[in-house]
Design a protein around this motif. Structure first.
Motif, mmCIF file in Angstrom:
data_model
loop_
_atom_site.group_PDB
_atom_site.id
_atom_site.type_symbol
_atom_site.label_atom_id
_atom_site.label_comp_id
_atom_site.label_asym_id
_atom_site.label_seq_id
_atom_site.Cartn_x
_atom_site.Cartn_y
_atom_site.Cartn_z
ATOM 1 N N LEU A 427 -7.443 0.196 1.080
ATOM 2 C CA LEU A 427 -6.193 0.923 0.890
ATOM 3 C C LEU A 427 -5.066 -0.025 0.477
ATOM 4 O O LEU A 427 -4.225 0.323 -0.364
ATOM 5 N N ALA A 428 -5.060 -1.240 1.045
ATOM 6 C CA ALA A 428 -4.045 -2.229 0.665
ATOM 7 C C ALA A 428 -4.192 -2.612 -0.800
ATOM 8 O O ALA A 428 -3.198 -2.781 -1.519
ATOM 9 N N ASN A 429 -5.418 -2.745 -1.264
ATOM 10 C CA ASN A 429 -5.637 -3.056 -2.678
ATOM 11 C C ASN A 429 -5.158 -1.915 -3.570
ATOM 12 O O ASN A 429 -4.594 -2.140 -4.649
ATOM 13 N N ASP A 430 -5.376 -0.680 -3.108
ATOM 14 C CA ASP A 430 -4.913 0.471 -3.886
ATOM 15 C C ASP A 430 -3.389 0.518 -3.932
ATOM 16 O O ASP A 430 -2.798 0.872 -4.960
ATOM 17 N N LEU A 431 -2.765 0.155 -2.810
ATOM 18 C CA LEU A 431 -1.301 0.169 -2.758
ATOM 19 C C LEU A 431 -0.718 -0.862 -3.717
ATOM 20 O O LEU A 431 0.374 -0.667 -4.266
ATOM 21 N N ARG A 432 -1.451 -1.944 -3.934
ATOM 22 C CA ARG A 432 -0.989 -2.987 -4.849
ATOM 23 C C ARG A 432 -0.801 -2.438 -6.264
ATOM 24 O O ARG A 432 0.055 -2.887 -7.021
ATOM 25 N N ASP A 433 -1.608 -1.452 -6.615
ATOM 26 C CA ASP A 433 -1.512 -0.855 -7.955
ATOM 27 C C ASP A 433 -0.633 0.390 -7.993
ATOM 28 O O ASP A 433 -0.377 0.925 -9.080
ATOM 29 N N ALA A 434 -0.192 0.841 -6.831
ATOM 30 C CA ALA A 434 0.511 2.121 -6.773
ATOM 31 C C ALA A 434 1.827 2.090 -7.538
ATOM 32 O O ALA A 434 2.181 3.069 -8.208
ATOM 33 N N ILE A 478 2.870 1.923 5.238
ATOM 34 C CA ILE A 478 3.966 0.960 5.371
ATOM 35 C C ILE A 478 3.535 -0.280 6.178
ATOM 36 O O ILE A 478 3.796 -1.408 5.772
ATOM 37 N N PRO A 479 2.879 -0.120 7.338
ATOM 38 C CA PRO A 479 2.395 -1.324 8.043
ATOM 39 C C PRO A 479 1.445 -2.166 7.192
ATOM 40 O O PRO A 479 1.478 -3.398 7.254
ATOM 41 N N LEU A 480 0.594 -1.516 6.399
ATOM 42 C CA LEU A 480 -0.293 -2.264 5.502
ATOM 43 C C LEU A 480 0.516 -3.063 4.494
ATOM 44 O O LEU A 480 0.188 -4.217 4.181
ATOM 45 N N GLY A 485 2.213 -8.331 2.471
ATOM 46 C CA GLY A 485 3.282 -8.806 1.604
ATOM 47 C C GLY A 485 3.641 -7.850 0.488
ATOM 48 O O GLY A 485 4.474 -8.176 -0.374
ATOM 49 N N LEU A 486 3.047 -6.655 0.483
ATOM 50 C CA LEU A 486 3.327 -5.695 -0.577
ATOM 51 C C LEU A 486 4.663 -4.987 -0.379
ATOM 52 O O LEU A 486 5.133 -4.291 -1.287
#
Length: 691
Positions: A427-434, A478-480, A485-486
């Motif tokens: 999910l953190a990797n997906d958020l990086r592209d969001a 948000i915690p992720l 660091g995102l």
């Protein structure tokens, strides 16, 4: 054929023939190696190797011919023309140089054959020039058949030798090429000698002294071997240098420059071999992921030099404890990994215990003592994974679980528990592209005056619509974002987007942004905020930033300095979730906030808990005495709103007053007067309110 054999056995001194064969064999062996080195080189280096090759080849061919000529007994006195004799040597060197250069040209199909033919013709040219220098006191007759055959044999075998030398797929191609080159030289010489018939004219007493001829032959052979040895020495020195250089480069490529431990590439190779071995023997292999716990503190407090020394010390300890079937590598930063070839569970426990002890022991660096400690995660082949990538990944997941658990330093991979960690990482990797993919959006919730009901502003709530999972709650992502660091790019996107939209509105709304503590720790906020205000054209007086007490407590002096710089821009500051911190009164005393936002937890109990109502009354009285307006969050019933109105609260926000929605859907609700537009990065509502 019989004529050639008869010529060799009956008309030559066999001892000198053997000497000539020795010179020819040594020279051919050295020539092929020098030629292959020239073929590998380029530029000036290739020219140098071609020069050595031609000197070695020409001198060995010439010495072979000269010694064999001195071994020949024509039955009459002989003499040598010095000019033609020297010319034959230069023909051999120049001709072979031309052939070897042609063989390495950029035409791999025909170049070796063309070069080989030139070398064969050079051997023939050298021989017959030498024969022209050979003066015998008698009648010399030539058999043209043998002469032509000698030239053809030389060209054919030289061509074959070059092609074999360049054929790396052929096993032992260097030795075969040297042997064929010997055949090219020898077949030319003795076939050509069979073409000669000498009828002596002088008496036997006038013959040349055989002892002198033998001495001359040995002298020529020694000189030739010295020249060949010089070329061979150059080859061997270069070969040793290349070998040493290769070993050094291989060591640098496969080992960490700082600690000397194997690096990630070396680790991967070793683990692949161990897994293959385990498959073959039916045994097990364990991977231990290692991450130092307090390494960053060493870097921050004493500098990177101390950090490097700590890494080298710990690497030395781990190297010293290794036993047969054990391996430790540095993968990067403060991340290490171990491999254990297992016979039983006790072997693995012993290995992990030794690693843990070495990593937790005190470190003496300069004049201070510290300890890093480490979190270890273990995954076992084939129990936990069947390939290297999955095995290492599962060890990492177990290590992250150990890092999050303050009571455990070692965790073994457990599928049920670590799959949750894997899901969070995905999910953190997906958020990086969001942000780039346009998956983030802002929804807004109204804020109103408690006394009059007039709209005072809106709070913007961050939303993420995942392409496959749909809407992801802020309390989940948000915690992720903060952990990885995102939050920095996400928070910047929220600030820039909200300011840009607010600048386009008809009414002069103020804008308040709730910032994460991570943004204060890693970003130059005053500069970023100033740039965004200039870029979007929003007046600083319309921007209000919301921070929590935890942001200030993390680094009070630095945070307060940043807040003063922000306020100097004309931006207002609000303290969020007031009443839940440890030093609320001290925080209000240290910094003049422009607004207090009362935490929603008090509103959920205000109708049933006298204590909650008393706390609200106290906070409102504190705000009035400090002349700081108070906004109550989480108002969901008319009774709660009545209590706030009776206690003199300034503003309110909650489901009773308006649910979050895209601003376009609620813009029509805005009415005249000074309103406040609030932007929040962290979730401002309880789980049920954020859905």
């Amino acid at each position: 054929m019989m004529r050639v054999i008869s010529c060799v056995t009956m008309e030559h001194n066999l001892w000198l023939v053997l000497v000539a064969a020795l010179v020819c064999s040594a020279g051919s062996w050295a020539t092929i190696r020098l030629f292959l080195r020239a073929n590998e080189a380029s530029g000036l280096q290739q020219i140098g190797w071609h020069f050595l090759t031609s000197v070695c080849a020409g001198s060995s061919i010439w010495c072979t011919h000269f010694v064999a000529m001195l071994a020949y007994d024509p039955g009459a006195p002989v003499a040598f023309d010095p000019v033609l004799t020297i010319a034959s040597l230069f023909i051999a060197m120049a001709g072979t140089a031309a052939g070897f250069i042609a063989a390495t040209a950029r035409a791999p199909g025909i170049a070796p054959s063309v070069g080989g033919i030139i070398v064969g013709l050079a051997i023939s040219g050298m021989h017959y020039t030498g024969m022209a220098a050979y003066h015998v006191d008698g009648l010399v007759e030539w058999d043209m058949t043998y002469l032509v055959v000698s030239i053809v044999l030389s060209a054919v075998f030289a061509c074959l030798a070059i092609n074999v030398a360049l054929n790396e797929r052929l096993s032992g191609h260097k030795y075969w090429a040297a042997t064929i080159l010997v055949v090219a030289i020898v077949s030319l010489h003795f076939t050509a000698m069979a073409a000669v018939k000498v009828t002596p004219l002088a008496l036997r007493g006038d013959y040349t002294d055989p002892a002198a001829l033998r001495a001359m032959a040995l002298g020529v052979a020694v000189a030739g071997l010295i020249i060949i040895g010089t070329g061979l020495a150059s080859y061997l020195i270069d070969d040793r240098t290349r070998s040493d250089t290769f070993r050094r480069l291989h060591h640098l490529a496969m080992n960490d420059a700082l600690t000397g431990l194997p690096n990630r590439a070396n680790f991967n190779d070793y683990l692949d071999r161990e897994i293959d071995r385990a498959k073959e023997l039916g045994c097990k292999v364990a991977v231990v992921g290692i991450d130092l716990d307090r390494f960053k503190e060493i870097n921050d407090l004493w500098g990177h030099g101390a950090g490097d020394l700590a890494l080298k010390t710990l690497a030395g300890r781990m190297s010293a404890l290794l036993q047969e079937g054990e391996f430790v590598a540095r993968l990067g930063g403060d991340e290490f990994a171990g491999i254990k070839r297992m016979k039983g569970q006790s072997d693995l426990v012993d290995f992990v215990s030794r690693l843990e002890a070495a990593l937790s022991a005190p470190l003496r660096i300069a004049d201070f003592e510290t300890a890093t400690g480490a979190s270890l995660g273990v995954a076992i082949y084939p129990n936990d994974a069947l390939n290297r990538e999955a095995l290492v990944n599962n060890a990492d997941l177990a290590m992250y679980r150990a890092k999050a658990n303050v009571t455990r330093t070692v965790c073994f991979y457990e599928q049920a528990m670590d799959e949750a960690v894997r899901a969070n990482r995905t999910l953190a990797n997906d958020l990086r592209d969001a942000v780039e993919n346009g998956q983030l959006d802002l929804h807004y919730q109204v804020q109103t005056s408690v006394l009059t009901g007039d709209i005072r502003g809106y709070e913007a709530l961050l939303r993420w619509k995942h392409p496959t999972r749909g809407n992801i709650p802020p309390l989940e992502f948000i915690p992720l974002a903060e952990e990885n660091g995102l939050i920095l790019p996400v928070g910047e996107w929220v600030l820039r987007t909200a300011c840009r939209e607010a600048a386009s509105w008809e009414h002069p709304y103020k804008v308040a942004v709730n910032l994460s503590p991570v943004q204060f720790a890693h970003a130059d906020l005053p500069k970023l905020i100033h740039e965004i205000l200039i870029e979007t054209g929003l007046r600083p007086s319309r921007l209000e930033l919301e921070i929590t007490e935890s942001t200030i407590i993390a680094d009070k002096n630095r945070t307060l300095n940043i807040l003063r710089r922000i306020k100097a821009l004309g931006v207002t500051i609000a303290i969020d979730d007031f009443g839940t911190g440890y030093s609320s009164l001290e925080t209000l005393r240290a910094f003049p906030f422009d607004k207090i936002k009362l935490d929603r937890s008090f509103m959920s109990e205000v109708e049933t808990s006298p204590q909650a109502k008393a706390i609200i009354r106290a906070v409102l009285a504190l705000g009035q005495s400090l002349d700081i307006p108070v906004l109550a969050e989480g108002v969901e019933t008319q009774s709660q709103l009545s209590i706030l109105r009776a206690e003199g609260c300034n503003e309110a926000q909650g489901f009773l007053l308006g649910r979050p929605a895209p601003f376009g859907e609620i813009f029509a609700l805005a009415q005249g007067g000074e309103t406040v537009f609030a932007i929040k990065v962290l979730p401002a509502l309880p789980a049920r309110a954020v859905a």
